[in-house]
Write an enzyme that holds these catalytic residues in place. Structure first.
Site, PDB file in Angstrom:
ATOM      1  N   SER A  54       0.827  -1.190   0.000  1.00 15.96           N
ATOM      2  CA  SER A  54       0.000   0.000   0.000  1.00 15.96           C
ATOM      3  C   SER A  54       0.873   1.256   0.000  1.00 15.96           C
ATOM      4  O   SER A  54       1.711   1.427  -0.894  1.00 15.96           O
ATOM      5  CB  SER A  54      -0.968  -0.041   1.186  1.00 15.96           C
ATOM      6  OG  SER A  54      -2.039   0.849   1.004  1.00 15.96           O
ATOM      7  N   ASP A  74      -8.416  -5.701  -6.111  1.00 11.54           N
ATOM      8  CA  ASP A  74      -8.115  -4.640  -5.144  1.00 11.54           C
ATOM      9  C   ASP A  74      -8.902  -3.392  -5.532  1.00 11.54           C
ATOM     10  O   ASP A  74      -8.612  -2.747  -6.545  1.00 11.54           O
ATOM     11  CB  ASP A  74      -6.606  -4.356  -5.159  1.00 11.54           C
ATOM     12  CG  ASP A  74      -6.164  -3.427  -4.042  1.00 11.54           C
ATOM     13  OD1 ASP A  74      -7.025  -2.720  -3.473  1.00 11.54           O
ATOM     14  OD2 ASP A  74      -4.960  -3.411  -3.738  1.00 11.54           O
ATOM     15  N   HIS A 113      -7.107  -6.125  -1.377  1.00 11.83           N
ATOM     16  CA  HIS A 113      -5.911  -5.423  -0.883  1.00 11.83           C
ATOM     17  C   HIS A 113      -5.258  -6.276   0.204  1.00 11.83           C
ATOM     18  O   HIS A 113      -5.329  -5.968   1.395  1.00 11.83           O
ATOM     19  CB  HIS A 113      -6.341  -4.059  -0.347  1.00 11.83           C
ATOM     20  CG  HIS A 113      -5.241  -3.052  -0.211  1.00 11.83           C
ATOM     21  ND1 HIS A 113      -4.442  -2.673  -1.263  1.00 11.83           N
ATOM     22  CD2 HIS A 113      -4.813  -2.340   0.866  1.00 11.83           C
ATOM     23  CE1 HIS A 113      -3.581  -1.758  -0.855  1.00 11.83           C
ATOM     24  NE2 HIS A 113      -3.780  -1.544   0.440  1.00 11.83           N
TER      25      HIS A 113
END
Length: 657
Positions: free
Chosen positions: A207, A313, A344
């Protein structure tokens, strides 16, 4: 016949050859790397004590000065918590560094169990989140966890992908290479040198952390040998907007407040104002986004790249992966890719054993210099169904070609047709934007005409049809109001068992039992809760999507009011994917307005008329037009399936660490 118990004797020649192979592996390594732990069969071994490892904090000067509210300029130092093998330091062996630069170490934690950094009563680091330190320090690596500027124990401000963010981490790479200053305290004058390292650095992270790895690599900094971005952003504009359409509430200023330290909250009002002023919610491209677009600087990347992304995601969408990957390919960057069917989610929680082994060999090769063949292995590992993987020597496959498909009118109350023949001039389809509906609603009604979407499907496929890469849809539409948003999605119409990416775990279930990966101390365990696939049976799967604001049809520089009744042409980019539509299933293209839960509505609720004769979908088909012709040869229109389940997307998204 059972074997006798006792010690197995190894022939003298075999033992000599094994020792010689290990020695040659060390001698073949590049300068500096040869000082690290020797390899056995091209693989570093856990020969150092994790319990005795040196744990320390260094504050690195970023080269940025920032004025506090009182008016004085202060050099910004960022905190770097380091754990490294003591025996290597005592013997003079220098080690490479695995680095994870993050804003999350105190506010939110890292990994599936939200681990945070911890410290003893003297401020020395105790717990290093994630398994990297437990596993790699005994194998001859140092692990450095960097608090981005304005977070945890670092000075400065959070500026969400800007100079504070990127220079926080780049300065540490420079310090490890002897090109920047480090200090033994946050404000004191005593310097700290990195004479214990080879200067070879590999950055990793999921991320925001992986985004920093992308951004630092795009500076071309010396010494950064490889990066492993996981679910990472490649352009911050594309995190908040999709071709002018707003994707999330708030902006980078609210995200900065979410992670910043109490000191930054007090001292960084000017940076907060810059973030708010530079990122208006109208979707226009500004200088702020220009600074945070790493794709345009991909030509500077020297490091190899091992990219990992969940194809479902919906937080950091695979558009980020696709445009970054394509830019790296154009510039000849060495690269490898894993694509999962989760959301994610870290690959440690999708395919743990294979992930640790692959990452181990990747770092051994690029940081220690071992010739273990990882760079000659298949480029791509792709999850086809939960826990079912395939490999490709090149990604996308060499035979992939953009193939033009055209929507055309259907008959009765059923969907339109999708094929290679353009629609007759004057053909059209219409829908009215309904912000309460989204991609899962449209997919569920793909075989029925509904007011909120236009759907087009192929005949049932006679052969599997694989899409690999990024698609785009060129649309000519006429709005009835002065503003409009558009969505296009690709749907696999047919039954499947998939990872339930719309559920809380985004495709994984976390169990109570643990597996261990490396060595532990009382304050830092190497054991993590096991995960398994969280699956769902569905009748259709949305596997790629894209959005746009029609008011940005002429470009992103300025949103323009639309003239009702006037046609506009816009090319809408869809997120990268690798999906096989099996024989017997159908491929569908759906065009609609606001995608509920993912896209903020436009100011008005328009009716949109699509000129089908001027609308084309360019899809990355493996085998190109010939593959589509074979897959659809002799097909007949399918009967409506009458409904079924589609995985529903979350009703609202927030940034997930």
């Amino acid at each position: 016949m059972p074997k006798r118990a006792g010690r197995t004797r190894i022939p003298w020649t075999a033992s000599v050859l094994a020792a010689l192979a290990a020695l040659l592996a060390v001698l073949a390594a590049p300068p500096g790397a040869a000082s690290a732990a020797p390899a056995v069969r091209g693989e570093s071994r856990p020969v150092y004590s994790y319990e005795r490892a040196i744990r320390e904090t260094v504050w690195v000067d970023t080269g940025i000065e920032h004025s506090a509210p009182e008016g004085e300029d202060r050099a910004v130092r960022v905190a770097v918590d380091i754990v490294r093998p003591r025996e290597a330091a005592e013997s003079g062996r220098r080690v490479p560094v695995i680095m994870d630069a993050s804003p999350y170490y105190s506010c939110c934690g890292r990994g599936n169990e939200s681990q945070k950094k911890t410290y003893d009563e003297h401020g020395r680091p105790v717990q290093f989140p994630l398994f990297y330190d437990n596993y790699f320090v005994p194998r001859g690596y140092a692990v450095a966890l960097v608090d981005l500027a304005g977070t945890n124990r670092s000075d400065g401000c959070v500026d969400v992908g800007g100079r504070f963010d990127i220079r926080s981490a780049k300065a540490v790479v420079d310090w490890l290479g002897g090109r920047a200053r480090g200090y033994s305290s946050r404000t004191g004058p005593q310097t700290a040198t990195a004479d214990w390292t080879t200067g070879a650095v590999g950055m990793i992270g999921k991320s925001w952390d992986g985004t920093i790895a992308n951004g630092v690599a795009a500076t071309g900094v010396e010494g950064l040998r490889t990066i492993v971005p996981i679910g990472a952003i490649s352009s911050w504009y594309d995190y908040y907007f999709a071709q002018g359409a707003a994707l999330y509430d708030g902006g980078p200023d609210s995200l900065a407040r979410y992670v910043q330290s109490p000191e930054a909250q007090t001292n960084c009002q000017d940076v907060q104002a810059e973030l708010a002023d530079g990122a208006p919610r109208d979707g226009n491209w500004t200088d702020l986004w220009q600074e945070r677009d790493y794709v345009r600087a991909a030509g500077r990347v020297r490091a190899s790249v091992f990219a990992v992304h969940g194809m479902q995601d919906l937080n950091v969408r695979t558009q980020h992966l696709g445009q970054w990957w394509d830019a790296l390919a154009r510039n000849g960057v060495e690269r490898k890719i894993w694509l999962t069917t989760a959301g994610h989610v870290d690959p440690f929680d999708v395919r743990r054993e294979a992930w640790v082994s692959t990452l181990h060999h990747w770092f051994d090769h690029y940081l220690l210099g071992y010739d273990n063949g990882i760079e000659r292995a298949p480029m791509a590992d792709i999850e086809r169904a939960p826990d079912q993987w395939s490999t490709d020597p090149l990604w996308p496959p060499r035979s992939t070609a953009a193939t033009a498909l055209h929507p055309a009118p259907g008959s009765g109350d059923g969907p339109g047709r999708l094929g290679t023949r353009p629609a007759p001039a004057g053909s059209s389809d219409s829908f009215t934007d309904d912000p309460a509906t989204g991609e899962s609603d449209w997919a569920a009604s793909a075989d029925r005409r509904t007011p909120a979407k236009a759907a087009f499907t192929t005949v049932p496929l006679a052969r599997d049809l694989r899409l690999s890469g990024s698609s785009r849809v060129r649309l000519t539409v006429t709005p009835s109001t002065t503003s409009a948003h558009l969505t296009a999605v690709l749907v696999d119409l047919g039954p499947a068992v998939i990872r339930d990416y719309g559920a809380k775990g985004e495709g994984i279930t976390t169990l109570t039992e643990r597996t261990c990966w490396g060595s532990s101390t009382p304050g830092d365990s190497a054991c993590y809760r096991r995960t398994v696939a969280d699956t769902a049976r569905v009748d259709r799967t949305v596997f790629s999507r894209g959005w746009a604001d029609l008011g940005h049809w002429a470009g992103l520089d300025e949103q323009q009011p639309l003239v009702p009744g006037r046609p506009y042409t816009l090319t809408l980019g869809l997120a990268a994917t690798d999906h096989v539509v099996p024989a017997g299933h159908r491929l569908a293209l759906i065009v609609a307005g606001t995608d509920a839960g993912l896209l903020e509505p436009a100011d008005t609720t328009p009716r949109l008329t699509v000129d089908l004769s001027r609308t084309t979908a360019e899809l990355p088909l493996v085998g190109g037009p010939a593959a589509f012709a074979r897959a659809t040869a002799g097909g007949r229109p399918a009967a409506p399936d009458g409904g079924g389940r589609t995985v529903r997307t979350p009703t609202a998204l927030v940034h997930l660490p």
